[in-house]
Design a protein around this motif. Structure first.
Motif, short mmCIF file in Angstrom:
data_model
loop_
_atom_site.label_atom_id
_atom_site.label_comp_id
_atom_site.label_asym_id
_atom_site.label_seq_id
_atom_site.Cartn_x
_atom_site.Cartn_y
_atom_site.Cartn_z
N VAL A 176 58.21 12.70 77.50
CA VAL A 176 57.76 11.72 76.52
C VAL A 176 57.96 12.31 75.13
CG1 VAL A 176 55.83 10.34 75.65
CG2 VAL A 176 56.07 10.76 78.11
N LEU A 177 58.54 11.54 74.23
CA LEU A 177 58.76 11.99 72.86
C LEU A 177 57.85 11.20 71.93
CD1 LEU A 177 60.51 13.82 71.00
CD2 LEU A 177 61.96 11.80 70.64
N LEU A 178 56.87 11.88 71.33
CA LEU A 178 55.97 11.25 70.37
C LEU A 178 56.62 11.26 69.00
CD1 LEU A 178 52.61 12.91 71.50
CD2 LEU A 178 53.37 10.57 71.96
N GLU A 221 68.94 10.65 66.16
CA GLU A 221 69.57 11.68 66.99
C GLU A 221 69.03 13.06 66.64
OE1 GLU A 221 73.99 9.89 68.08
OE2 GLU A 221 73.72 11.05 66.24
N SER A 222 68.74 13.29 65.38
CA SER A 222 68.31 14.61 64.94
C SER A 222 66.98 15.04 65.55
CB SER A 222 68.20 14.65 63.41
OG SER A 222 67.12 13.84 62.95
N VAL A 223 66.16 14.07 66.00
CA VAL A 223 64.87 14.41 66.60
C VAL A 223 64.87 14.17 68.11
CG1 VAL A 223 63.61 13.98 64.47
CG2 VAL A 223 63.90 12.11 66.13
N GLY A 224 66.03 13.81 68.67
CA GLY A 224 66.12 13.60 70.11
C GLY A 224 65.65 12.25 70.60
N ALA A 225 65.49 11.28 69.69
CA ALA A 225 64.93 9.98 70.08
C ALA A 225 65.91 9.10 70.84
CB ALA A 225 64.43 9.24 68.84
N LEU A 226 67.20 9.46 70.83
CA LEU A 226 68.18 8.67 71.57
C LEU A 226 68.56 9.32 72.91
CD1 LEU A 226 70.53 7.50 68.67
CD2 LEU A 226 68.44 6.45 69.56
N ASP A 227 67.88 10.39 73.24
CA ASP A 227 68.10 11.08 74.52
C ASP A 227 67.56 10.20 75.64
OD1 ASP A 227 68.14 12.70 76.75
OD2 ASP A 227 67.26 14.44 75.76
N PRO A 228 68.41 9.76 76.57
CA PRO A 228 67.92 8.88 77.64
C PRO A 228 66.95 9.55 78.59
CG PRO A 228 70.19 9.56 78.08
CD PRO A 228 69.86 10.03 76.69
N LYS A 229 66.83 10.87 78.51
CA LYS A 229 65.92 11.58 79.42
C LYS A 229 64.47 11.57 78.92
CE LYS A 229 68.26 15.45 79.47
NZ LYS A 229 69.44 15.06 78.67
N PRO A 232 60.46 7.26 74.38
CA PRO A 232 59.90 7.32 73.03
C PRO A 232 58.57 6.57 72.92
CG PRO A 232 62.17 6.44 73.05
CD PRO A 232 61.65 6.39 74.44
N VAL A 233 57.62 7.20 72.24
CA VAL A 233 56.34 6.56 71.89
C VAL A 233 56.17 6.73 70.39
CG1 VAL A 233 53.84 6.65 72.11
CG2 VAL A 233 55.27 6.96 74.13
N THR A 234 56.05 5.64 69.66
CA THR A 234 55.90 5.72 68.21
C THR A 234 54.44 5.55 67.82
OG1 THR A 234 56.27 3.35 67.83
CG2 THR A 234 58.22 4.76 67.92
N TYR A 235 54.07 6.22 66.73
CA TYR A 235 52.71 6.06 66.21
C TYR A 235 52.74 6.35 64.72
CZ TYR A 235 51.94 11.14 65.83
OH TYR A 235 52.00 12.47 65.48
N CYS A 236 51.63 6.05 64.05
CA CYS A 236 51.49 6.29 62.61
C CYS A 236 50.00 6.47 62.33
CB CYS A 236 52.11 5.15 61.80
SG CYS A 236 51.48 3.51 62.24
N GLY A 237 49.52 5.89 61.24
CA GLY A 237 48.09 5.97 60.96
C GLY A 237 47.30 4.92 61.71
N ASP A 255 65.38 0.07 74.70
CA ASP A 255 64.51 -1.04 75.12
C ASP A 255 63.24 -0.55 75.78
OD1 ASP A 255 66.26 -3.12 74.29
OD2 ASP A 255 67.50 -2.77 76.07
N ASP A 256 63.03 0.77 75.74
CA ASP A 256 61.90 1.37 76.47
C ASP A 256 60.88 2.01 75.53
OD1 ASP A 256 63.67 3.31 75.60
OD2 ASP A 256 63.51 4.56 77.39
N VAL A 257 60.84 1.58 74.27
CA VAL A 257 59.93 2.19 73.30
C VAL A 257 58.53 1.60 73.44
CG1 VAL A 257 59.52 2.69 70.86
CG2 VAL A 257 61.87 2.44 71.71
#
Length: 279
Positions: A176-178, A221-229, A232-237, A255-257
């Motif tokens: 999981v990529l936060l 790409e620079s943070v690995g967010a397009l890696d299919p393995k 992605p989970v996005t968050y903020c304040g 499509d899996d965010v």
């Protein structure tokens, strides 16, 4: 439609569809300000009444589409309540929704995400919002717009949102990529452990329009967010800017965010949860 993003439209596209009965325009504005006492929110209803796209209704995300007293200030309202509010605005299952705001786009993407969370994917965002509309020399209206009530079905897609327990597990899961959507200074001063940073202000140009996918791709790409393995989970304040990052990732084919709806407001509610900071 804009060629730069499958869920993005420009002002001319909207102008060409103003008389289309299958289209519903929705002003999603909430005013968010910061001072020494923290963050303050105000409904955008009054600015909507002063000027809005012709035929647009106003969706009050602050008062009508948020759980009051929930895990965090902007927790998404229940499916039943959302269906009641949205149907009352005259938006039915058959409608294509065009969301926009008068600020910086994150409230339009928040509404886009809430519709998607409830299974209604036929939603697009007006690139650049009201400013882009006015810059194109197009007319605005004042006052309120009302449509006949419609039947709107809300069926929650749980995979599009995560809660605090899920995020706690994610900090120990390399699959999981936060993704923190706040500006770089805020990210440096406090984040959920293991997070990477894609600042939402860097997604748009000087005019408040979303950058092209070719410009956005290297950032993700620079943070690995397009890696299919990884998932992605996005968050903020508070779960608002996070939806802008999710929206951009949608355009890049993810499509899996999932969005952490409570975001840092919920995470920091327990002082025992860890916060990572730059040295």
């Amino acid at each position: 439609m804009s060629a730069s993003h499958p869920r993005l439209v420009d002002a001319r596209w909207v102008a060409d569809h103003l008389d289309d009965p299958s289209i519903r325009l929705v002003d999603a504005t909430v005013h968010l300000t910061f001072d020494a006492d923290g963050a303050h929110t105000e409904s955008g209803r009054e600015t909507y009444r002063q000027a809005h796209l012709p035929g647009a209704v106003f969706a009050d995300q602050l008062t009508d589409l948020t759980v009051h007293g929930g895990e965090a200030p902007f927790e998404a309202t229940s499916s039943q309540e959302l269906a009641r509010v949205i149907g009352g605005l005259g938006i039915g299952d058959e409608h294509t929704v065009v969301a926009y705001d008068t600020v910086n786009g994150i409230w339009a993407t928040r509404l886009w995400w809430q519709f998607a969370f409830e299974g209604h994917d036929d939603v697009v965002v007006l690139d650049g919002g009201l400013k882009a509309w006015r810059d194109a020399g197009l007319p605005v209206e004042s006052g309120d717009v009302q449509h006949e009530p419609a039947s709107f079905t809300a069926e929650r897609h749980l995979e599009r949102s995560v809660g605090t327990t899920d995020v706690e597990a994610a900090t120990r899961d390399s699959g999981v990529l936060l993704i923190n959507a706040l500006d770089r200074e805020s990210f440096a001063s406090g984040r959920i452990p293991g997070s990477v940073n894609v600042p939402f202000p860097e997604l748009v140009d000087e005019q408040g329009r979303l950058k092209s996918l070719d410009e956005l791709r290297p950032l993700f790409e620079s943070v690995g967010a397009l890696d299919p393995k990884v998932a992605p989970v996005t968050y903020c304040g508070g779960g608002i800017a996070a939806t802008a990052v999710a929206f951009a990732l949608k355009g890049l084919g993810r499509d899996d965010v999932a969005v952490y709806d409570g975001s840092l407001n919920a995470w920091t509610a327990d002082p025992d949860r860890p916060i990572e900071k730059d040295a």
